[in-house]
Write an enzyme that holds these catalytic residues in place. Structure first.
Site, mmCIF file in Angstrom:
data_model
loop_
_atom_site.group_PDB
_atom_site.id
_atom_site.type_symbol
_atom_site.label_atom_id
_atom_site.label_comp_id
_atom_site.label_asym_id
_atom_site.label_seq_id
_atom_site.Cartn_x
_atom_site.Cartn_y
_atom_site.Cartn_z
ATOM 1 N N SER A 1 40.784 -112.102 3.767
ATOM 2 C CA SER A 1 39.804 -112.634 4.916
ATOM 3 C C SER A 1 40.263 -112.175 6.215
ATOM 4 O O SER A 1 39.280 -111.931 7.193
ATOM 5 C CB SER A 1 40.025 -114.166 4.989
ATOM 6 O OG SER A 1 41.360 -114.610 5.222
ATOM 7 N N LYS B 1 35.781 -114.195 10.498
ATOM 8 C CA LYS B 1 35.352 -115.230 11.544
ATOM 9 C C LYS B 1 33.962 -114.600 12.307
ATOM 10 O O LYS B 1 33.441 -115.195 12.611
ATOM 11 C CB LYS B 1 36.632 -115.442 12.735
ATOM 12 C CG LYS B 1 37.644 -116.129 12.020
ATOM 13 C CD LYS B 1 37.311 -117.651 11.391
ATOM 14 C CE LYS B 1 38.571 -118.235 11.173
ATOM 15 N NZ LYS B 1 38.227 -119.614 10.560
ATOM 16 N N GLU C 1 37.586 -123.627 19.285
ATOM 17 C CA GLU C 1 39.034 -124.000 19.039
ATOM 18 C C GLU C 1 39.694 -122.932 18.208
ATOM 19 O O GLU C 1 38.924 -121.867 17.644
ATOM 20 C CB GLU C 1 39.166 -125.278 17.961
ATOM 21 C CG GLU C 1 39.089 -124.909 16.803
ATOM 22 C CD GLU C 1 37.807 -124.450 16.205
ATOM 23 O OE1 GLU C 1 36.579 -124.887 16.843
ATOM 24 O OE2 GLU C 1 37.677 -124.099 15.173
#
Lengths: 256, 394
Positions: free
Chosen positions: B374, B85, B107
């Protein structure tokens, strides 16, 4: 003259909104008729949606209540049919695009035409995406109502130049809901609109008091109220008719 | 037709109030992506702050144990804040700063994107508010506190299903009200244009590195690239620079939850239908009459009823395939990778690991799989213990 044009013919129009199926399908029919009787010039009927992104808490909750007992798009068409048997008040759908897309554009607008729906407002379809529905709606004599926001600026010309029915001016940044004060320079926006089109201009978002309605009436052709009406329905449940009539006639008087 | 199309998908289905801002964002994005100083500043942050390039690690024990393809892990879990991210967030928050904004909102589902945004906001001195569904604030309480430590304000979202999609709704509602000073830092390749493209571009560093690294290590391209898909940002990042390499299979792993034949899953590309929601035309899990369906996954980060428009396009064009992986398989993979390689993967990433475990044994020894790892799994330890019925006394 179309029913929508009729609504704006005399003094400033009062436009009321409610969510279909809140609290029940039968009561929605009754409440639309009650608002009509009290002087509402046009009724916006919200098709309930799971994720009403442009709504504040009051209307979000109405959507939840309506969906709790599975109010469907077909139920909403039934409501319109029943209302149409009793009145010629202009009726406009307020709906997010997904339920319309899912239903099928052809089928949806054909039904709108059969039931006597005069227009549609889709808050998540801006000018650039209007092609989704514009032709099919026009073919079925349903006006696609365009929204203009305080941030629209140079877009006003393009949007207003291509609009049908009436123009919906969003009074403030943010979502729907009662506001104590509206700070946007609405007269500047409305004057820009009048430069490019002759359609009636109605203002919504945040309006809830007769004082606000009276002030807006000086510059606009219509006053749109949603959350304040939905709040009455939330509070009175199945016994909201009298309170709605009283509120609508008070607001309508303020528009005169 | 509007901009930002991937075949019929994409577009800008959003409030009129936001349209000028989206155009401004796109213009500024295009401007800065062509500005060598901005690129230099971003690359320095990615290197010196986030710790890029991330390793491409050969999972030898896993490969030998499964007895088929060689498995490489693209270690996005080693980035600062523990997930991919940060790649996107550093880009978007830096862009917001250049645009003169003072506040960012985001969000978050699992909390990874919220933590990453709060981190970048702290670093770049921006106000930060994060929207998180109530269900997720409970599943990921530690991440809530983490965001607060970083100086962000966390809003608990109590509307709708109280998960990721409702957090997105409330973030959009906030943005509509505060569009003048605020940028919405969307965490995935979703939303109205330019977000799907912008987030993909910021995440494409994953495949740019991985492609070069595998060529250096193996002298050839991989047979397959696997990544988990919620909104699809790590998958778009992991796929993007391999799209032109037609022999490389691209496989996205969706949240199959308790099974794709039950109502308890979040596998949009497996079970969903075309629709228009959250600013884009794409594939969504929806019920009769187009109501967005409540979805379920053990993984808060995959618990989203749709998928980014470019994934929908890659599926339709046949360039990528998408499979559903159940909670049970993902938890199994979580435990397997922990034991076999000493790497605790995020439960999201475990969906991709699970699919690798499934297909590797059937492949040849000279086949290569790259799994995009990830994120790291520290945040998930508690919910995995719960899943296994283990009581933890904290």
């Amino acid at each position: 003259m179309s029913r929508i044009a009729n609504a704006f013919e005399d003094e400033t129009a009062f436009i009321g909104f409610l969510t279909a199926g809140d609290p029940t399908i039968e009561k929605t029919v009754e409440y639309i008729l009650a608002m009509d009787e009290a002087g509402c010039d046009l009724v916006e009927i919200g098709i309930p949606f799971s994720d009403p992104m442009a709504e504040g808490v009051v209307i979000q909750d109405a959507n939840v209540r309506a969906l709790k007992h599975n109010t469907t798009t077909d139920d909403v068409f039934e409501i319109v049919k029943k209302v149409r048997q009793k009145t010629d008040v202009p009726l406009v759908f307020l709906t997010y695009i997904n339920p319309v897309f899912f239903y099928g554009y052809e089928e949806f607008f054909k039904k709108c035409n059969e039931c006597g729906i005069d227009g549609i407002i889709t808050p998540d379809v801006p000018f650039e995406e209007k092609g989704e529905i514009a032709d099919i709606a026009a073919k079925n004599d349903v006006d696609v109502i365009s929204l203009i926001a305080p941030t629209s600026k140079e877009r006003i010309q393009m949007i207003a130049g291509d609009a049908t029915g009436f123009i919906y001016v969003v009074s403030s940044l943010g979502v729907t809901g009662m506001r104590s004060e509206i700070k946007t320079d609405l007269s500047a926006i409305i004057s820009d609109i009048r430069d490019v089109c002759d359609l009636p201009v109605a203002v919504g978002f945040g309006i809830n008091t007769p004082e606000q309605a009276s002030k807006i009436s000086e510059i606009a052709d219509g006053v749109i109220v949603g959350s304040a009406i939905v709040k009455i329905i939330e509070e009175c449940g199945e016994n909201a008719s009298e309170a709605l009539k009283q509120y609508v006639s008070e607001m309508k008087n303020a528009c005169r | 037709m509007s901009k930002g199309r991937y075949g019929e998908y994409g577009g800008q289905y959003i409030s009129e109030t936001l349209m000028n801002e989206l155009f401004y964002l796109e213009e500024q994005y295009n401007h800065y992506m062509n500005d060598p100083d901005f690129i230099d500043e971003l690359n320095t942050l990615l290197k010196e702050y986030a710790g890029r390039p991330s390793l491409l690690y050969y999972a030898k024990r896993m490969s030998e144990d499964l007895g088929g393809a060689k498995i490489y892990l693209k270690r996005e879990d080693l980035n600062h804040t523990g997930a991919h991210k940060i790649n996107n967030v550093l880009g978007q928050v830096l862009l917001a700063k250049k645009m003169g904004k003072t506040r960012v909102i985001a969000e978050t589902g699992a909390g990874q994107h919220g933590v990453a945004t709060a981190t970048a906001a702290a670093l770049l001195d921006m106000e930060c508010e994060v929207f998180m569904g109530e269900v997720d604030t409970q599943r990921q309480a530690l991440n809530v506190y983490r965001m607060e430590l970083l100086g962000a304000k966390v809003h608990t979202v109590k509307s709708g299903t109280k998960t990721l999609k409702d957090a997105v709704n409330d973030a959009f509602r906030d943005w509509i009200a505060n569009v003048n000073d605020t940028n919405y830092v969307i965490g995935s390749t979703m939303g109205p244009h330019p977000f799907p493209q912008m987030v993909r571009d910021f995440q494409a560093v994953i495949s740019a590195e991985a492609r070069q690294q595998i060529l250096e290590k193996e002298g050839k391209l991989p047979t397959a690239v696997l990544a988990c898909v919620g909104g699809g940002s790590n998958a778009m990042g992991a796929f993007y620079n391999f799209i032109e390499d037609e022999d490389v299979q691209l496989i996205g792993c969706e949240a199959g939850g308790k099974g794709i034949d039950t109502p308890y899953n979040a596998a949009a590309l497996t079970n969903g239908k075309i629709g228009i929601f959250h600013g884009m035309k794409s594939i969504f899990n929806q019920g009769e009459y187009g109501q967005i369906a409540p979805v379920y996954s053990i993984s808060a980060g995959l618990d989203y009823p749709g998928v980014g428009p470019e994934h929908a396009y890659l599926r339709d064009s046949g360039r990528a395939q998408y499979v559903a992986v159940t909670d049970e398989e993902a938890v199994g993979a979580f435990e397997y990778l922990s034991r076999t390689e000493g790497i605790i993967p995020a439960i999201e990433s475990s969906h991709a690991v699970a699919h690798a475990i499934k297909i590797a044994p059937e492949m040849d020894k000279d086949d290569i799989i790259i799994v995009c790892l990830s994120g790291r799994g520290d945040k998930d330890v508690k919910s995995i213990a719960e899943y296994r019925g283990v009581e933890l006394n904290e």
